[in-house]
Design an enzyme around this catalytic site. Sequence first.
Site, short mmCIF file in Angstrom:
data_model
loop_
_atom_site.label_atom_id
_atom_site.label_comp_id
_atom_site.label_asym_id
_atom_site.label_seq_id
_atom_site.Cartn_x
_atom_site.Cartn_y
_atom_site.Cartn_z
N LYS A 51 0.84 -1.20 0.00
CA LYS A 51 0.00 0.00 0.00
C LYS A 51 0.88 1.25 0.00
CE LYS A 51 -3.88 -2.36 2.16
NZ LYS A 51 -4.52 -2.85 3.38
N GLN A 95 -5.16 -1.47 9.50
CA GLN A 95 -5.07 -2.81 8.91
C GLN A 95 -5.73 -3.85 9.82
OE1 GLN A 95 -3.87 -3.50 5.84
NE2 GLN A 95 -4.24 -5.68 6.06
N ASP A 118 -11.67 2.69 3.84
CA ASP A 118 -12.02 1.25 3.80
C ASP A 118 -13.52 1.03 3.74
OD1 ASP A 118 -9.91 -0.62 3.85
OD2 ASP A 118 -9.43 -0.12 5.93
N1 GUN Z 1 -7.26 -6.74 5.94
C1 GUN Z 1 -7.58 -7.49 4.85
N2 GUN Z 1 -8.18 -6.74 3.92
C2 GUN Z 1 -8.26 -5.49 4.42
C3 GUN Z 1 -8.76 -4.26 3.92
O1 GUN Z 1 -9.30 -4.16 2.82
N3 GUN Z 1 -8.63 -3.19 4.74
C4 GUN Z 1 -8.09 -3.27 5.97
N4 GUN Z 1 -8.02 -2.17 6.71
N5 GUN Z 1 -7.59 -4.39 6.48
C5 GUN Z 1 -7.69 -5.49 5.69
#
Ligand code: GUN
Length: 303
Positions: A51, A95, A118
């Site tokens: 990311k 996350q 998100d």
């Molecule tokens: N963990 C797995 N997929 C995601 C996601 O799309 N966003 C976040 N914040 N954590 C994750």
Amino acid sequence: MTLLEGSKVRDAILAELRPRVEAVASSGRPPGLAVVLVGGDPASAIYVRNKVKACRDLGIHSVHAAPPEATTTEELLAIVAGLSASEEIDGILVQMPLPKHIDERRVLLSVPPGKDVDCFHPLNVGNLVSNAAGPRACTPSGVMEMLRRYDIPVAGKRAVVVGRSDIVGKPMALMLLHANATVTICHSRTAGLEDECRRADILVAAIGRPAFIRGSFIKPGAVVIDVGINRIVDRAEAGRIFAADSERLARFDEKGSLVTGDVHPLEVAHAAAFTPVPGGVGPLTIAMLMANTVASAEKRCSA
Ligand code: GUN
């Protein structure tokens, strides 16, 4: 059978974002994304690194907070509060999963809805449910982009989503519904799962079980979207799934692991289209995160 390639769709999305990032930057400061990773889970660390790298490639300012595993809920709330107040940050991503001792709901509620890239905040989930404007969960919106850019029609089609998670299954079902599919949500307690799946024109697998969806679950000519990312480390399990694929087994023996989706990759030949794992849906999640961050920054600029 068409292989749906996530990297091509990702590149197209990122190319469209680039001028938008430049426009935001030239009006004052670039879009900014904060990524918070609590503890040292190796899979999460890889996602977070990717990311941050995507931000750098696109000219998005990024901040990476990495508090230790033992961080308390209060400490994490303080970190999020700092990022919420920061003028430089348009998007905050915490996350998942968080360590068990942390009150996940309190943390997700503390991310301001305007910085929630998100779509985990209940206000944004509500906007999704009512099809109002707002950010959308990254992985399912990546799937919708894949369908759109490959000209796969959705309206009037029978869509079956296997999996009911808040991150993928539920928002996926709602997005397909808003695109006028007739949607069924299946899960671990569904009776007659195989028959339900076999009725699908569009089958989305998001259950987190390697090669669970077998050929007999798939209607000939269906579009099969595999959202699963499962790392297999057990040689016997790899042998069971890939008995007919000596090349992949040789790769397993070299590396000691392999990644496979929720759909049995050797049993999809009768589908019309399929998203392979890796290389299908995966590359799109980060592209949509970038898109949500840019959209949030544009809102700030026009405010
Ligand atoms: N963990 C797995 N997929 C995601 C996601 O799309 N966003 C976040 N914040 N954590 C994750």
